[in-house]
Design a protein around this motif. Structure first.
Motif, PDB file in Angstrom:
ATOM      1  N   PRO A 185     -11.447   1.611   4.337  1.00 13.56           N
ATOM      2  CA  PRO A 185     -12.331   0.581   4.678  1.00 13.56           C
ATOM      3  C   PRO A 185     -12.182  -0.748   3.911  1.00 13.56           C
ATOM      4  N   ALA A 186     -11.649  -0.684   2.529  1.00 11.84           N
ATOM      5  CA  ALA A 186     -11.250  -1.859   1.483  1.00 11.84           C
ATOM      6  C   ALA A 186     -10.170  -2.423   2.184  1.00 11.84           C
ATOM      7  N   ILE A 187      -8.776  -1.739   1.984  1.00 14.07           N
ATOM      8  CA  ILE A 187      -7.430  -2.619   2.259  1.00 14.07           C
ATOM      9  C   ILE A 187      -7.272  -3.041   3.454  1.00 14.07           C
ATOM     10  N   CYS A 188      -7.502  -1.871   4.562  1.00 14.88           N
ATOM     11  CA  CYS A 188      -6.912  -1.691   5.674  1.00 14.88           C
ATOM     12  C   CYS A 188      -7.843  -2.431   6.595  1.00 14.88           C
ATOM     13  N   ALA A 189      -9.172  -2.232   6.467  1.00 13.91           N
ATOM     14  CA  ALA A 189      -9.939  -2.915   7.263  1.00 13.91           C
ATOM     15  C   ALA A 189     -10.190  -4.486   6.952  1.00 13.91           C
ATOM     16  N   THR A 190     -10.038  -4.713   5.500  1.00 14.40           N
ATOM     17  CA  THR A 190      -9.908  -5.991   5.226  1.00 14.40           C
ATOM     18  C   THR A 190      -8.769  -6.709   5.775  1.00 14.40           C
ATOM     19  N   ILE A 191      -7.625  -6.536   5.704  1.00  9.10           N
ATOM     20  CA  ILE A 191      -6.729  -7.231   6.194  1.00  9.10           C
ATOM     21  C   ILE A 191      -6.712  -7.224   7.832  1.00  9.10           C
ATOM     22  N   ILE A 192      -7.139  -6.288   8.374  1.00  6.41           N
ATOM     23  CA  ILE A 192      -7.306  -6.286   9.939  1.00  6.41           C
ATOM     24  C   ILE A 192      -8.211  -7.374  10.105  1.00  6.41           C
ATOM     25  N   ALA A 193      -9.304  -7.334   9.574  1.00  8.22           N
ATOM     26  CA  ALA A 193     -10.646  -8.418   9.778  1.00  8.22           C
ATOM     27  C   ALA A 193     -10.106  -9.759   9.531  1.00  8.22           C
ATOM     28  N   ARG A 194      -9.059  -9.655   8.539  1.00  6.39           N
ATOM     29  CA  ARG A 194      -8.786 -11.270   8.128  1.00  6.39           C
ATOM     30  C   ARG A 194      -7.619 -11.792   9.029  1.00  6.39           C
ATOM     31  N   SER A 195      -6.712 -10.936   9.323  1.00  2.00           N
ATOM     32  CA  SER A 195      -5.311 -11.245   9.971  1.00  2.00           C
ATOM     33  C   SER A 195      -5.131 -10.692  11.206  1.00  2.00           C
ATOM     34  N   GLY A 196      -5.936  -9.504  11.960  1.00  4.64           N
ATOM     35  CA  GLY A 196      -5.559  -8.866  12.818  1.00  4.64           C
ATOM     36  C   GLY A 196      -5.650  -9.696  14.225  1.00  4.64           C
ATOM     37  N   THR A 197      -5.193  -9.338  15.379  1.00  6.18           N
ATOM     38  CA  THR A 197      -5.544  -9.991  16.536  1.00  6.18           C
ATOM     39  C   THR A 197      -6.959  -9.405  17.022  1.00  6.18           C
ATOM     40  N   LEU A 202       2.306  -5.055  14.996  1.00  2.00           N
ATOM     41  CA  LEU A 202       2.394  -5.915  13.829  1.00  2.00           C
ATOM     42  C   LEU A 202       0.946  -6.807  13.460  1.00  2.00           C
ATOM     43  N   VAL A 203       0.614  -6.638  12.402  1.00  3.86           N
ATOM     44  CA  VAL A 203      -0.599  -7.339  11.941  1.00  3.86           C
ATOM     45  C   VAL A 203      -0.625  -8.664  11.479  1.00  3.86           C
ATOM     46  N   GLY A 204      -1.134  -9.569  12.142  1.00  2.00           N
ATOM     47  CA  GLY A 204      -1.128 -10.960  11.739  1.00  2.00           C
ATOM     48  C   GLY A 204       0.285 -11.627  12.259  1.00  2.00           C
ATOM     49  N   ASP A 205       0.535 -12.710  11.502  1.00  2.00           N
ATOM     50  CA  ASP A 205       1.555 -13.653  12.225  1.00  2.00           C
ATOM     51  C   ASP A 205       2.809 -12.886  11.240  1.00  2.00           C
ATOM     52  N   GLU A 206       4.191 -12.973  12.001  1.00  6.38           N
ATOM     53  CA  GLU A 206       5.441 -12.819  11.542  1.00  6.38           C
ATOM     54  C   GLU A 206       5.775 -13.527  10.421  1.00  6.38           C
ATOM     55  N   ASP A 207       5.129 -14.731  10.062  1.00  7.35           N
ATOM     56  CA  ASP A 207       5.523 -15.394   8.846  1.00  7.35           C
ATOM     57  C   ASP A 207       4.366 -15.649   7.703  1.00  7.35           C
ATOM     58  N   GLY A 208       3.503 -14.742   7.901  1.00  7.40           N
ATOM     59  CA  GLY A 208       2.150 -14.715   7.045  1.00  7.40           C
ATOM     60  C   GLY A 208       2.213 -13.303   6.263  1.00  7.40           C
ATOM     61  N   GLY A 209       3.076 -12.443   6.172  1.00  8.86           N
ATOM     62  CA  GLY A 209       3.054 -11.221   5.593  1.00  8.86           C
ATOM     63  C   GLY A 209       2.405 -11.075   4.010  1.00  8.86           C
ATOM     64  N   LEU A 210       3.001 -12.176   3.352  1.00  3.94           N
ATOM     65  CA  LEU A 210       2.479 -11.899   1.830  1.00  3.94           C
ATOM     66  C   LEU A 210       1.178 -12.237   1.571  1.00  3.94           C
ATOM     67  N   LEU A 211       0.715 -13.397   2.130  1.00  2.00           N
ATOM     68  CA  LEU A 211      -0.508 -13.772   1.974  1.00  2.00           C
ATOM     69  C   LEU A 211      -1.464 -12.847   2.576  1.00  2.00           C
ATOM     70  N   GLN A 212      -1.163 -12.083   3.817  1.00  2.00           N
ATOM     71  CA  GLN A 212      -2.023 -11.167   4.374  1.00  2.00           C
ATOM     72  C   GLN A 212      -2.009  -9.720   3.579  1.00  2.00           C
ATOM     73  N   LEU A 213      -0.851  -9.521   2.786  1.00  2.00           N
ATOM     74  CA  LEU A 213      -0.876  -8.519   1.944  1.00  2.00           C
ATOM     75  C   LEU A 213      -1.829  -8.736   1.030  1.00  2.00           C
ATOM     76  N   PHE A 214      -1.651  -9.653   0.293  1.00  2.00           N
ATOM     77  CA  PHE A 214      -2.574  -9.881  -1.033  1.00  2.00           C
ATOM     78  C   PHE A 214      -3.982  -9.880  -0.657  1.00  2.00           C
ATOM     79  N   ALA A 215      -4.273 -10.124   0.625  1.00  2.00           N
ATOM     80  CA  ALA A 215      -5.640 -10.142   0.968  1.00  2.00           C
ATOM     81  C   ALA A 215      -6.418  -9.005   1.020  1.00  2.00           C
TER      82      ALA A 215
END
Length: 384
Positions: free
Chosen positions: A90-102, A222-235
């Protein structure tokens, strides 16, 4: 500045503490030693909404922040039930999907994160990369209208009880440069295999080596943009550190509760051993260290929930460092207070030592945190 948590947060802590007490350390240790999972506790925590307090309300969650989820994690740990997958799913995965997922990804995954009906592991560490995420060799290449993933990950928690794993890989941009990309890989995907790592730590959650052998995925994995991986990761990595801090604080509180209870009752020289400064002072010092670390963790959560990713990154790293050190000291002190009983199964103190010692290493080592603070906070030259 307000150093008192809201009434809602305090009520959440009290309710979660009651749930944790219903199960307790005996339940957790029994499950761990039998090689079983804490499914009953996970399901009840999900049904009561505790696992989804940080999931947006429009997707079935509580609409709160990472500070609320950290409170849940801390109180369960303090009750003797440190759920490692809370740090991951719920912390890492849900946060990343909530922020960057389709939108489709959010609708598919977030309601199930919220009610605890799904678990997702997170895979970034590789055998030859360690803390150097720039050396990740797991790759994703476009193949028609989908992707092909190849590579290996290690020390991945809870793969055997997860529905999917969020993999960090590297894919090529239009210029041919490799950059981080995130992919959701269901655990039953052909070509995805994992094997357990034998550990000395007593825990229901196991560690695994994961192998990706030309795993084929649809494009929407793929989660989020192809060019936004680093920002999405640190989120997702800042919440990971905040949650690790919460778990460390909870375990430290558990150790201190056991030690102070024992010190009040155990008599050797006609008085409770807690009356002697040789034991009372180390316990008091451990209490101070834990409370200071908790404050930094709460600051990190508040900054993250306010959208200050830069400030949250600094505070989350400091909190993780401080809490790991405080938890190690608290557990070691608790063992010493118990004397020989500190290493017996009956008192349940010795088994905490391996767990908190690991916190100095994972999810980020104390040395890498010191590197971060030296470089980014103090402005010293980069050392690595």
């Amino acid at each position: 500045m307000n150093y008192t948590e809201s009434e809602e947060r305090q009520a959440l802590r009290a309710a979660v503490a009651d749930l944790g007490a219903k199960y307790g350390p005996e339940y957790f240790i029994r499950k761990a030693r039998a090689g079983e999972k804490t499914d009953e506790l996970w399901r009840e925590a999900g049904r009561l909404g505790y696992l989804g307090v940080n999931v947006p309300a429009e997707y079935g969650g509580g609409g709160g922040g990472i500070g609320d989820l950290a409170a849940v994690c801390e109180e369960l740990a303090a009750a003797g039930c440190p759920l490692l997958l809370m740090v991951v799913s719920p912390a890492i995965c849900a946060t990343i999907i909530a922020r960057s997922g389709t939108e489709d990804q959010k609708k598919h995954w977030l309601p199930r994160f919220a009610d605890g009906s799904v678990k997702m592991a997170f895979a970034i560490t590789e055998p030859d990369a360690g803390s150097n995420s720039h050396r990740i060799t797991t790759t994703a290449r476009r193949d028609g209208d989908g992707w092909v993933l190849s590579g290996q990950k290690t020390f991945i928690s809870g793969v055997d009880e997860s529905d999917a794993v969020l993999f960090v890989s590297r894919s090529s941009d239009q210029k041919g440069n490799l950059r981080p990309s995130l992919f959701i890989v269901p655990t039953d995907t052909p070509g995805f295999n994992w094997s357990p790592i034998e550990m000395e730590i007593v825990s229901p959650e196991k560690q695994f080596v994961c192998h990706l052998d030309d795993v084929r995925l649809p494009y929407d994995a793929l989660v989020g943009d192809e060019d936004g991986g680093l920002l999405q990761l640190f989120a997702g990595l800042n919440p990971e550190r905040i949650m690790a801090s919460a778990m460390g604080a909870g375990i430290g509180r558990l150790a201190l509760a056991k030690a102070t209870g024992y010190a009040k009752e155990r008599q050797v020289f006609k008085t409770p051993i807690g009356a002697h400064q040789g034991l009372a002072h180390p316990l008091a010092a451990a209490k101070i260290e834990i409370e200071l670390a908790r404050l930094m963790a709460q600051k990190a959560a508040a900054l993250y929930d306010a959208g200050d990713d830069l400030g949250a990154g600094e505070a989350a790293n400091m909190a993780k460092y401080a809490t790991a050190e405080a938890a190690v000291h608290a557990v070691d002190t608790a063992i010493q207070v118990h004397g020989g009983n500190g290493l017996t199964s009956e008192y349940g103190v010795g088994m905490l030592a391996g767990v908190v010692r690991l916190m100095r290493i994972a999810p980020v080592s104390r040395e890498m945190i010191l590197n971060f603070v030296a470089q980014h906070t103090l402005g010293l030259p980069k050392s690595y």
